[in-house]
Design a protein around this motif. Structure first.
Motif, PDB file in Angstrom:
ATOM      1  N   ASP A  52       0.808  -1.226   0.000  1.00 39.24           N
ATOM      2  CA  ASP A  52       0.000   0.000   0.000  1.00 39.24           C
ATOM      3  C   ASP A  52       0.838   1.272   0.000  1.00 39.24           C
ATOM      4  N   HIS A  53       2.074   1.177   0.544  1.00 37.74           N
ATOM      5  CA  HIS A  53       2.857   2.400   0.760  1.00 37.74           C
ATOM      6  C   HIS A  53       4.135   2.472  -0.064  1.00 37.74           C
ATOM      7  N   ALA A  54       4.236   1.599  -1.086  1.00 36.27           N
ATOM      8  CA  ALA A  54       5.464   1.555  -1.893  1.00 36.27           C
ATOM      9  C   ALA A  54       5.828   2.931  -2.444  1.00 36.27           C
ATOM     10  N   ASP A  55       4.831   3.699  -2.852  1.00 35.36           N
ATOM     11  CA  ASP A  55       5.108   5.000  -3.485  1.00 35.36           C
ATOM     12  C   ASP A  55       5.171   6.149  -2.486  1.00 35.36           C
ATOM     13  N   SER A  56       4.495   6.004  -1.340  1.00 36.93           N
ATOM     14  CA  SER A  56       4.397   7.149  -0.427  1.00 36.93           C
ATOM     15  C   SER A  56       5.404   7.111   0.722  1.00 36.93           C
ATOM     16  N   ALA A  57       5.953   5.949   1.042  1.00 31.59           N
ATOM     17  CA  ALA A  57       6.888   5.870   2.180  1.00 31.59           C
ATOM     18  C   ALA A  57       8.212   6.536   1.813  1.00 31.59           C
ATOM     19  N   PRO A  58       8.890   7.146   2.807  1.00 31.44           N
ATOM     20  CA  PRO A  58      10.184   7.757   2.499  1.00 31.44           C
ATOM     21  C   PRO A  58      11.213   6.707   2.112  1.00 31.44           C
ATOM     22  N   GLN A  59      12.083   7.073   1.178  1.00 32.66           N
ATOM     23  CA  GLN A  59      13.138   6.139   0.785  1.00 32.66           C
ATOM     24  C   GLN A  59      14.286   6.204   1.781  1.00 32.66           C
ATOM     25  N   CYS A  60      14.974   5.094   1.901  1.00 26.35           N
ATOM     26  CA  CYS A  60      16.118   4.987   2.799  1.00 26.35           C
ATOM     27  C   CYS A  60      17.264   5.811   2.208  1.00 26.35           C
ATOM     28  N   PRO A  61      17.950   6.634   3.023  1.00 25.89           N
ATOM     29  CA  PRO A  61      19.028   7.471   2.481  1.00 25.89           C
ATOM     30  C   PRO A  61      20.138   6.637   1.833  1.00 25.89           C
ATOM     31  N   GLU A  62      20.662   7.146   0.729  1.00 20.84           N
ATOM     32  CA  GLU A  62      21.764   6.481   0.008  1.00 20.84           C
ATOM     33  C   GLU A  62      22.995   6.364   0.915  1.00 20.84           C
ATOM     34  N   GLY A  63      23.627   5.210   0.909  1.00 16.28           N
ATOM     35  CA  GLY A  63      24.893   5.057   1.627  1.00 16.28           C
ATOM     36  C   GLY A  63      24.773   4.962   3.135  1.00 16.28           C
ATOM     37  N   VAL A  64      23.549   4.884   3.653  1.00 21.44           N
ATOM     38  CA  VAL A  64      23.365   4.835   5.114  1.00 21.44           C
ATOM     39  C   VAL A  64      23.894   3.508   5.668  1.00 21.44           C
ATOM     40  N   ARG A  65      24.378   3.540   6.916  1.00 19.29           N
ATOM     41  CA  ARG A  65      24.850   2.306   7.570  1.00 19.29           C
ATOM     42  C   ARG A  65      23.680   1.327   7.739  1.00 19.29           C
ATOM     43  N   LEU A  66      23.963   0.039   7.507  1.00 18.07           N
ATOM     44  CA  LEU A  66      22.984  -1.002   7.799  1.00 18.07           C
ATOM     45  C   LEU A  66      23.310  -1.629   9.148  1.00 18.07           C
ATOM     46  N   GLY A  67      22.268  -1.865   9.940  1.00 21.30           N
ATOM     47  CA  GLY A  67      22.429  -2.587  11.197  1.00 21.30           C
ATOM     48  C   GLY A  67      22.088  -4.051  10.983  1.00 21.30           C
ATOM     49  N   PRO A  68      22.138  -4.859  12.045  1.00 22.29           N
ATOM     50  CA  PRO A  68      21.651  -6.236  11.912  1.00 22.29           C
ATOM     51  C   PRO A  68      20.152  -6.190  11.605  1.00 22.29           C
ATOM     52  N   PRO A  69      19.634  -7.068  10.747  1.00 18.14           N
ATOM     53  CA  PRO A  69      18.220  -6.986  10.365  1.00 18.14           C
ATOM     54  C   PRO A  69      17.239  -7.441  11.439  1.00 18.14           C
ATOM     55  N   VAL A  70      17.745  -7.896  12.580  1.00 14.43           N
ATOM     56  CA  VAL A  70      16.893  -8.296  13.701  1.00 14.43           C
ATOM     57  C   VAL A  70      17.363  -7.538  14.941  1.00 14.43           C
ATOM     58  N   ALA A  71      16.413  -7.045  15.743  1.00 12.10           N
ATOM     59  CA  ALA A  71      16.757  -6.300  16.952  1.00 12.10           C
ATOM     60  C   ALA A  71      16.627  -7.181  18.195  1.00 12.10           C
ATOM     61  N   ASN A  72      17.633  -7.139  19.041  1.00 10.45           N
ATOM     62  CA  ASN A  72      17.581  -7.754  20.368  1.00 10.45           C
ATOM     63  C   ASN A  72      17.082  -9.200  20.416  1.00 10.45           C
ATOM     64  N   PRO A  73      17.683 -10.099  19.662  1.00 13.39           N
ATOM     65  CA  PRO A  73      17.278 -11.513  19.799  1.00 13.39           C
ATOM     66  C   PRO A  73      17.588 -12.008  21.204  1.00 13.39           C
ATOM     67  N   SER A  74      16.745 -12.910  21.733  1.00 13.30           N
ATOM     68  CA  SER A  74      17.006 -13.405  23.090  1.00 13.30           C
ATOM     69  C   SER A  74      18.257 -14.268  23.111  1.00 13.30           C
ATOM     70  N   LYS A  75      18.580 -14.880  21.973  1.00 11.65           N
ATOM     71  CA  LYS A  75      19.809 -15.688  21.919  1.00 11.65           C
ATOM     72  C   LYS A  75      20.259 -15.934  20.488  1.00 11.65           C
ATOM     73  N   ILE A  76      21.556 -16.231  20.381  1.00 11.93           N
ATOM     74  CA  ILE A  76      22.136 -16.679  19.116  1.00 11.93           C
ATOM     75  C   ILE A  76      22.647 -18.091  19.371  1.00 11.93           C
ATOM     76  N   VAL A  77      21.995 -19.067  18.750  1.00 13.04           N
ATOM     77  CA  VAL A  77      22.398 -20.469  18.908  1.00 13.04           C
ATOM     78  C   VAL A  77      23.248 -20.848  17.701  1.00 13.04           C
ATOM     79  N   CYS A  78      24.404 -21.434  17.939  1.00 11.32           N
ATOM     80  CA  CYS A  78      25.296 -21.793  16.842  1.00 11.32           C
ATOM     81  C   CYS A  78      25.452 -23.303  16.759  1.00 11.32           C
TER      82      CYS A  78
END
Ligand code: MG
Length: 282
Positions: A52-78
């Motif tokens: 619904d918002h593909a055209d109206s949402a603000p675009q992400c600034p060019e060259g901006v830092r990317l963070g991890p795509p998930v916030a505050n996971p309770s754990k990382i199991v390896c």
């Protein structure tokens, strides 16, 4: 759908990559990609919002830092030694009869391209490119047949390791796996329906342009759906939790002599269908 987070460390905003590759700010749809988001069906709502918002949402600034795509996971199991050739180079042994599990501190999480700061007394710094599973809803004692319902999608992790701390000190591996910056995640969380061939993805890692790791997820001993089921017998996996599924061969400690990471080194890695990252060791 591809999800990402962007902005300063600790202040990241959620974003979505549209089908034409344009990256939009999804702050209008949700607060963040965290446990509550995934557990409450946030991915489905986000998909509808993005349409619904593909055209109206603000675009992400060019060259901006990317963070991890998930916030505050309770754990990382390896998962350890989940590729036969790596089990051989790491411990000169055959593959384990069941998954080897260890935990990585969630505080090690960082953005995919953030500099890797070598800890002061780290002498045997190593890399491990891995496919990462992102849990989509709480999973406890789930069967492999039902595991897919509990997976939000997949991303990439470098299971950075300090081998002396991992193997030459007392106790478990966790202390060699958990320093700040030892868990760069991303760039994108690719939702399950977009990644059809999760069991046949090439993954690779170079150091200073030199090929080090060349693998394929088809070579895993234990595949993702089995891993989710298996781990859920021992602990409750919460929405947003990360599972690092193991690394193919080619790590520094398997070389003769070992080529440990040094300040100035550039690590590039990627998984087909998920994305690439580049980070510098400082
Ligand atoms: Mg690993």
């Amino acid at each position: 759908m591809k999800l990402f987070r962007f902005g300063e460390p600790g202040k990241e905003k959620p974003g979505v990559v549209l089908e034409d590759g344009i990256r939009i700010d999804a702050s209008g749809a949700c607060r963040d990609f965290d446990e509550e988001f995934f557990q409450s069906g946030g991915v489905g709502k986000l998909r509808a919002w993005a349409n619904d918002h593909a055209d109206s949402a603000p675009q992400c600034p060019e060259g901006v830092r990317l963070g991890p795509p998930v916030a505050n996971p309770s754990k990382i199991v390896c998962v350890g030694m989940n590729y036969a050739a790596h089990a051989k180079e790491f411990a000169n042994r055959a593959t384990p009869s069941e998954p080897v599990l260890f935990l990585k501190a969630p505080s090690a999480l960082c953005g995919p391209d953030d500099d890797l700061v070598r800890p002061e007394d780290a002498l045997k710094l190593d890399y491990e490119v891995e496919l990462a599973i992102v849990i989509g809803s709480a999973a406890k004692n789930v069967s492999a047949e039902d595991a897919a319902e509990h997976i939000a999608g997949y991303t990439m992790i470098n299971d950075v390791s300090e081998r002396a701390w991992q193997k030459e000190r007392e106790g478990q591996w966790t202390k060699g796996k958990s320093a700040d910056g030892f868990a760069p995640l991303g760039p994108f969380l690719v939702t399950s329906e977009e990644l059809e061939e999760v069991n046949a993805l090439p993954l690779w890692l170079d150091v200073n342009g030199e090929p080090r790791q060349r693998g394929n997820t088809s070579d895993m001993v234990f595949e993702p759906l089995f891993l989710v089921s298996y781990i859920s017998r021992f602990m409750t996996l919460k929405a947003g939790d990360i599972i690092a599924t193991g690394t193919p061969s080619g790590v520094a400690m398997g070389m003769d002599p070992p080529a440990w990471l040094e300040p100035g080194d550039r690590i590039e890695m990627g998984i087909d269908g998920i994305g690439c990252s580049t980070r510098k060791v400082i």
